[in-house]
Design a protein around this motif. Structure first.
Motif, PDB file in Angstrom:
ATOM      1  N   ALA A  23       0.841  -1.208   0.000  1.00  0.00           N
ATOM      2  CA  ALA A  23       0.000   0.000   0.000  1.00  0.00           C
ATOM      3  C   ALA A  23       0.870   1.249   0.000  1.00  0.00           C
ATOM      4  O   ALA A  23       0.582   2.220  -0.718  1.00  0.00           O
ATOM      5  CB  ALA A  23      -0.942  -0.005   1.201  1.00  0.00           C
ATOM      6  N   LYS A  24       1.929   1.244   0.787  1.00  0.00           N
ATOM      7  CA  LYS A  24       2.843   2.391   0.825  1.00  0.00           C
ATOM      8  C   LYS A  24       3.441   2.635  -0.555  1.00  0.00           C
ATOM      9  O   LYS A  24       3.468   3.766  -1.051  1.00  0.00           O
ATOM     10  CB  LYS A  24       3.947   2.146   1.847  1.00  0.00           C
ATOM     11  CG  LYS A  24       4.982   3.242   1.907  1.00  0.00           C
ATOM     12  CD  LYS A  24       6.061   2.915   2.929  1.00  0.00           C
ATOM     13  CE  LYS A  24       7.180   3.927   2.913  1.00  0.00           C
ATOM     14  NZ  LYS A  24       8.227   3.589   3.899  1.00  0.00           N
ATOM     15  N   GLU A  25       3.895   1.582  -1.189  1.00  0.00           N
ATOM     16  CA  GLU A  25       4.494   1.701  -2.519  1.00  0.00           C
ATOM     17  C   GLU A  25       3.467   2.195  -3.543  1.00  0.00           C
ATOM     18  O   GLU A  25       3.749   3.094  -4.340  1.00  0.00           O
ATOM     19  CB  GLU A  25       5.064   0.345  -2.952  1.00  0.00           C
ATOM     20  CG  GLU A  25       5.750   0.375  -4.297  1.00  0.00           C
ATOM     21  CD  GLU A  25       6.321  -0.983  -4.680  1.00  0.00           C
ATOM     22  OE1 GLU A  25       6.347  -1.266  -5.895  1.00  0.00           O
ATOM     23  OE2 GLU A  25       6.720  -1.754  -3.791  1.00  0.00           O
ATOM     24  N   TRP A  26       2.257   1.643  -3.519  1.00  0.00           N
ATOM     25  CA  TRP A  26       1.225   1.992  -4.497  1.00  0.00           C
ATOM     26  C   TRP A  26       0.790   3.446  -4.342  1.00  0.00           C
ATOM     27  O   TRP A  26       0.715   4.194  -5.304  1.00  0.00           O
ATOM     28  CB  TRP A  26       0.029   1.047  -4.357  1.00  0.00           C
ATOM     29  CG  TRP A  26      -0.900   1.072  -5.522  1.00  0.00           C
ATOM     30  CD1 TRP A  26      -0.786   0.335  -6.679  1.00  0.00           C
ATOM     31  CD2 TRP A  26      -2.087   1.862  -5.668  1.00  0.00           C
ATOM     32  NE1 TRP A  26      -1.834   0.628  -7.518  1.00  0.00           N
ATOM     33  CE2 TRP A  26      -2.650   1.561  -6.927  1.00  0.00           C
ATOM     34  CE3 TRP A  26      -2.729   2.783  -4.857  1.00  0.00           C
ATOM     35  CZ2 TRP A  26      -3.817   2.138  -7.393  1.00  0.00           C
ATOM     36  CZ3 TRP A  26      -3.907   3.375  -5.325  1.00  0.00           C
ATOM     37  CH2 TRP A  26      -4.430   3.054  -6.575  1.00  0.00           C
ATOM     38  N   TYR A  27       0.499   3.856  -3.114  1.00  0.00           N
ATOM     39  CA  TYR A  27       0.036   5.223  -2.895  1.00  0.00           C
ATOM     40  C   TYR A  27       1.150   6.255  -3.088  1.00  0.00           C
ATOM     41  O   TYR A  27       0.908   7.366  -3.546  1.00  0.00           O
ATOM     42  CB  TYR A  27      -0.649   5.369  -1.528  1.00  0.00           C
ATOM     43  CG  TYR A  27      -2.098   4.979  -1.634  1.00  0.00           C
ATOM     44  CD1 TYR A  27      -3.042   5.884  -2.106  1.00  0.00           C
ATOM     45  CD2 TYR A  27      -2.516   3.690  -1.341  1.00  0.00           C
ATOM     46  CE1 TYR A  27      -4.373   5.521  -2.257  1.00  0.00           C
ATOM     47  CE2 TYR A  27      -3.846   3.323  -1.483  1.00  0.00           C
ATOM     48  CZ  TYR A  27      -4.757   4.246  -1.947  1.00  0.00           C
ATOM     49  OH  TYR A  27      -6.079   3.882  -2.112  1.00  0.00           O
TER      50      TYR A  27
END
Length: 144
Positions: A23-27
């Motif tokens: 999620a951190k990478e995607w956002y």
């Protein structure tokens, strides 16, 4: 004068994710900024917070294991928060290019008023809107 309870504006919207690192990478890729706050630490986040948009709104991502017991977090999220964008169709394509699934297609709602939404890889709905009302408020604030 009486202090009457009222909703004064969005302070934070929080989404849930099972895989916080993903999620951190995607956002981060979507928003073009790193989270400004990560707890307990950047290597093992249980909560991420980004500041985004014209008013530096807070977008939080919370590890799904901390969801309230009564929350039904199976499948796609419930409420849709619409983020104002200048070009809904273009942003819809950016999100789909990042792996989001179309939830609501690009739709014309009126004169210069458009919406669409997607489901992120973690099951949250991201709404997109081009709203003349948002532009009117923005212009009134910045023309003073």
């Amino acid at each position: 004068m009486t202090n009457t309870p009222k909703l004064r504006g969005m302070a934070n919207v929080s989404f849930w994710a099972e895989d916080m690192k993903a999620a951190k990478e995607w956002y981060t890729k979507l928003l073009g900024v790193e989270p400004y706050f990560q707890s307990p630490d950047p290597d093992n986040p249980a909560y991420l917070e980004f500041r985004i948009g014209d008013f530096q709104d807070e977008l939080g991502i919370i590890d799904k294991k901390y969801a309230p017991q009564a929350a039904s977090l199976t499948g796609t999220g419930g409420a849709t928060l619409y983020w104002h964008v200048d070009d809904v169709a273009a942003m819809l394509e950016v999100l789909k290019g990042l792996g989001a699934a179309e939830y609501e297609p690009f739709t014309e709602r009126g004169v210069n008023w458009f919406t669409a939404s997607v489901v992120d890889p973690f099951g949250n709905i991201i709404g997109l809107i081009h709203s003349p009302h948002y532009k009117e408020i923005w212009n009134s604030i910045h023309s003073a």
